[in-house]
Design a protein around this motif. Structure first.
Motif, PDB file in Angstrom:
ATOM      1  N   THR B 171      41.459  24.849  98.843  1.00 50.05           N
ATOM      2  CA  THR B 171      41.137  23.694  99.661  1.00 50.05           C
ATOM      3  C   THR B 171      39.630  23.538  99.597  1.00 50.05           C
ATOM      4  O   THR B 171      38.919  24.496  99.263  1.00 50.05           O
ATOM      5  CB  THR B 171      41.692  23.818 101.099  1.00 50.05           C
ATOM      6  OG1 THR B 171      41.424  22.599 101.801  1.00 50.05           O
ATOM      7  CG2 THR B 171      41.095  24.979 101.857  1.00 50.05           C
ATOM      8  N   GLY B 172      39.145  22.323  99.851  1.00 48.14           N
ATOM      9  CA  GLY B 172      37.711  22.103  99.707  1.00 48.14           C
ATOM     10  C   GLY B 172      37.277  20.771 100.261  1.00 48.14           C
ATOM     11  O   GLY B 172      38.093  19.975 100.743  1.00 48.14           O
ATOM     12  N   ILE B 173      35.964  20.550 100.230  1.00 49.67           N
ATOM     13  CA  ILE B 173      35.368  19.343 100.804  1.00 49.67           C
ATOM     14  C   ILE B 173      34.485  18.675  99.747  1.00 49.67           C
ATOM     15  O   ILE B 173      33.663  19.342  99.110  1.00 49.67           O
ATOM     16  CB  ILE B 173      34.481  19.681 102.035  1.00 49.67           C
ATOM     17  CG1 ILE B 173      35.207  20.619 103.009  1.00 49.67           C
ATOM     18  CG2 ILE B 173      34.030  18.400 102.748  1.00 49.67           C
ATOM     19  CD1 ILE B 173      34.298  21.225 104.077  1.00 49.67           C
ATOM     20  N   TYR B 174      34.658  17.359  99.574  1.00 48.64           N
ATOM     21  CA  TYR B 174      33.756  16.593  98.710  1.00 48.64           C
ATOM     22  C   TYR B 174      32.462  16.324  99.484  1.00 48.64           C
ATOM     23  O   TYR B 174      32.483  15.642 100.500  1.00 48.64           O
ATOM     24  CB  TYR B 174      34.380  15.256  98.301  1.00 48.64           C
ATOM     25  CG  TYR B 174      35.403  15.367  97.203  1.00 48.64           C
ATOM     26  CD1 TYR B 174      36.708  15.769  97.474  1.00 48.64           C
ATOM     27  CD2 TYR B 174      35.076  15.067  95.883  1.00 48.64           C
ATOM     28  CE1 TYR B 174      37.652  15.876  96.461  1.00 48.64           C
ATOM     29  CE2 TYR B 174      36.024  15.173  94.864  1.00 48.64           C
ATOM     30  CZ  TYR B 174      37.301  15.574  95.159  1.00 48.64           C
ATOM     31  OH  TYR B 174      38.224  15.689  94.158  1.00 48.64           O
ATOM     32  N   GLY B 175      31.351  16.869  99.011  1.00 49.56           N
ATOM     33  CA  GLY B 175      30.084  16.687  99.711  1.00 49.56           C
ATOM     34  C   GLY B 175      29.501  15.308  99.492  1.00 49.56           C
ATOM     35  O   GLY B 175      28.793  14.769 100.342  1.00 49.56           O
ATOM     36  N   LEU B 176      29.767  14.726  98.340  1.00 46.39           N
ATOM     37  CA  LEU B 176      29.251  13.406  97.989  1.00 46.39           C
ATOM     38  C   LEU B 176      30.419  12.566  97.505  1.00 46.39           C
ATOM     39  O   LEU B 176      31.428  13.110  97.062  1.00 46.39           O
ATOM     40  CB  LEU B 176      28.260  13.511  96.818  1.00 46.39           C
ATOM     41  CG  LEU B 176      26.964  14.258  97.038  1.00 46.39           C
ATOM     42  CD1 LEU B 176      26.244  14.410  95.705  1.00 46.39           C
ATOM     43  CD2 LEU B 176      26.077  13.508  98.026  1.00 46.39           C
ATOM     44  N   GLU B 177      30.248  11.251  97.556  1.00 48.57           N
ATOM     45  CA  GLU B 177      31.250  10.403  96.939  1.00 48.57           C
ATOM     46  C   GLU B 177      31.248  10.697  95.450  1.00 48.57           C
ATOM     47  O   GLU B 177      30.183  10.777  94.837  1.00 48.57           O
ATOM     48  CB  GLU B 177      30.905   8.922  97.180  1.00 48.57           C
ATOM     49  CG  GLU B 177      32.019   8.014  96.732  1.00 48.57           C
ATOM     50  CD  GLU B 177      31.556   6.598  96.478  1.00 48.57           C
ATOM     51  OE1 GLU B 177      30.770   6.079  97.289  1.00 48.57           O
ATOM     52  OE2 GLU B 177      32.011   6.038  95.473  1.00 48.57           O
ATOM     53  N   SER B 178      32.422  10.896  94.875  1.00 52.58           N
ATOM     54  CA  SER B 178      32.480  11.173  93.438  1.00 52.58           C
ATOM     55  C   SER B 178      33.895  10.922  92.954  1.00 52.58           C
ATOM     56  O   SER B 178      34.817  10.803  93.752  1.00 52.58           O
ATOM     57  CB  SER B 178      32.059  12.621  93.161  1.00 52.58           C
ATOM     58  OG  SER B 178      33.168  13.481  93.150  1.00 52.58           O
ATOM     59  N   PRO B 179      34.089  10.833  91.626  1.00 53.05           N
ATOM     60  CA  PRO B 179      35.455  10.793  91.123  1.00 53.05           C
ATOM     61  C   PRO B 179      36.121  12.138  91.434  1.00 53.05           C
ATOM     62  O   PRO B 179      35.420  13.145  91.548  1.00 53.05           O
ATOM     63  CB  PRO B 179      35.277  10.638  89.602  1.00 53.05           C
ATOM     64  CG  PRO B 179      33.849  10.286  89.385  1.00 53.05           C
ATOM     65  CD  PRO B 179      33.086  10.811  90.562  1.00 53.05           C
TER      66      PRO B 179
END
Lengths: 311, 219
Positions: B171-179
């Motif tokens: 599991t994880g978190i996208y720190g920035l908007e990205s594909p």
């Protein structure tokens, strides 16, 4: 000030980079070819890591609005001032109103434009103005420069210096990189291990500051294995399951999930910044004992010329 | 499973525990060792993965052999001292709805209701195992096995900053908007990475994350 009349393929403000933050996901960035960048600054009398423009692939047109001294170093791009040829790896004065045009790169990928006294603009993040596009860090709003942008530069003195014989890199359409086997090299098939060091690869259009997808002989593991994501560095050659290869450059991800076949030695990593789409890339096996000797001698040679610079 | 310490190129040393799959005790040990190595101040970079640590050095200052021995002795010392732990950070999450477009996918594959998925996802404290591939992307320790789910076959062109997702056991978190291709089940309004903040990084490898469900969507 300097006005960008045509942005070219990609133009970014770069300096020596922001090393030491890979554990929080920030690559060092900075000039992709640190050697040409440092030489450009040296020729106009700047410190080696003063901010300079990295002009990728060519096509950039500039107008100078104030007299200054500039230097060009890096890829062969047929540079002209007001239509008159100027030499790569030289410094020369420009006058207000002069127009500098760079044609498409014939050999190499990136040319550095340094101005005497350095550029004034650029956002500092973690001590560096290096532009890192994926997180919009540094540079001008973290972006590649667009047509019409202007950059201020400082007052200059004429401190031009001519590069002595033997210091100018000779770029060609074929980058030869010395490398050590990577952590998963031994898991590759015999043929793959052989191909890596004897046959050339070609950089595809998927080439930017993060990395270059290469095509060439099929490179594969003896038995496919799923990798747990692990750290990588600029100069790591990774092998995704499709049998192609990915060579990491200065803005590379800090971790990767593919087997790591090779690692380019530190002394040759500046040349990664000169790999353009279509260029041939070959790897030469470097023995473990040789790498530190190569680095030490190369550092000593350039330290005689450029204060504080090392590979 | 065994620890190997080997040169990586000519200016780095790689320690690997050579795991085939996630092992919580090993990953916690690796993070603790990485924190100690960073505190030692010997290395230019100390980058940890789930089961490995890469340190970089200047070969004109250390020979590869000396660096390898130094890392080995630092790892040994770190192993013999109490585990170093990072800070604990509570992360509020809006689960489901627009913030978690793949919640339905996880409910379906697990056969659980949204409330049960939320409960299982935030009943664990997660270890931050790795940061990057892009700034702020947070790779966390294993999610409850009922929630495991493969990535999307075709990644989304854009995943919102703060999205909380599942990829396989991770599991994880996208720190920035990205594909991205992770199954997104929620989103935090906290900025994991914000270049304009005094401390740009909310999380570092070795920290502990507690997800706290928030009532209403913030998007």
């Amino acid at each position: 000030m300097l006005e960008l009349l045509q942005r070219g393929i990609k133009t970014t403000l770069q300096d020596g980079g922001r090393p030491g933050f890979r554990h929080v996901g920030i690559p060092a960035s900075g000039a992709a070819d640190k050697l040409s960048f440092a030489l450009a600054n040296w020729m106009v009398g700047n410190v080696w890591d003063a901010p300079a423009l990295e002009c990728a692939m060519g096509g950039q047109h500039f107008r100078f609005h104030k007299d200054t001294i500039i230097a060009l170093a890096g890829a062969e791009m047929w540079a002209q001032i007001n239509g008159q040829n100027v030499e790569n790896f030289t410094a020369f004065p420009v006058k207000a109103g002069d127009i500098l045009t760079l044609s498409m790169a014939r050999a190499g990928c990136r040319t550095y434009l340094a101005v005497s006294g350095g550029f004034k603009d650029g956002e500092t993040f973690l001590g560096s103005i290096a532009t890192y596009l994926p997180a919009k860090l540094g540079g001008i709003e973290g972006q590649a420069l667009s047509t019409g942008v202007t950059l201020g530069y400082n007052e200059c003195e004429d401190k031009r210096q001519k590069i002595p014989k033997g210091y100018t890199p000779k770029l060609s359409r074929h980058a030869v990189l010395r490398a050590r086997p990577g952590p998963e090299f031994d898991s590759l098939t015999r043929d793959s291990q052989r191909h890596l060091f004897i046959s050339p690869f070609f950089a595809t259009g998927a080439t930017d500051r993060m990395g270059s997808r290469l095509k060439g002989n099929h490179i594969a593991l003896e038995t496919p294995k799923s990798m747990i994501s692990s750290p990588i560095l600029p100069g790591t050659l990774q092998v995704p399951p499709d049998g192609g290869t990915i060579l990491s450059l200065s803005d590379a991800h800090c971790t990767g999930g593919y087997p790591r076949a090779l690692q380019v030695i530190r002394a040759d990593r500046w040349l990664l910044g000169q790999i353009a789409p279509g260029m041939a890339v070959s790897f030469q096996r470097c023995f473990a004992d040789d790498a530190p000797i190569i680095l030490k001698r190369k550092n000593a040679f350039y330290a005689d010329l450029i204060d504080g610079f090392s590979f | 499973m065994s620890m190997t310490i080997k040169p990586y190129g000519d200016d780095a040393i790689l320690m690997s525990m050579n795991l085939d799959s996630y092992n919580d005790a090993v990953c916690r040990g690796v993070q603790s060792m990485a924190v100690s190595l960073r505190q030692a101040g010997t290395w230019d970079d100390v980058v940890s993965g789930y089961d490995s640590i890469l340190v970089t050095f200047n070969p004109t200052k250390h020979t590869t052999n000396a660096a390898q021995e130094l890392m080995a002795s630092q790892l040994k010392a770190a192993n013999q001292s109490p585990a170093v732990t990072g800070k604990t950070v509570e992360i509020p999450v809006y689960y489901g709805g627009e913030d978690g477009p793949d919640m339905g996918v996880i409910c379906k594959s697990s056969g659980l209701s949204q409330d049960e998925v939320i409960r299982l996802h935030n009943e664990r404290d997660y270890l931050v195992c790795m940061m990057g591939f892009i700034p702020g992307f947070t790779f966390l320790s294993e999610a409850n096995p009922l929630l495991h789910h493969p990535r999307h076959d075709v990644p989304r062109a854009s995943v919102a900053a703060g999205s909380v997702g599942i990829a396989g056991w991770q599991t994880g978190i996208y720190g920035l908007e990205s594909p991205g291709g992770w199954q997104i089940i929620g989103r935090t309004p906290l900025m994991i990475f914000d270049k304009s903040r005094d401390v740009p990084f909310l999380l570092e490898a070795g920290d502990t994350v507690k997800f706290v469900p928030s009532e209403t969507g913030g998007a």
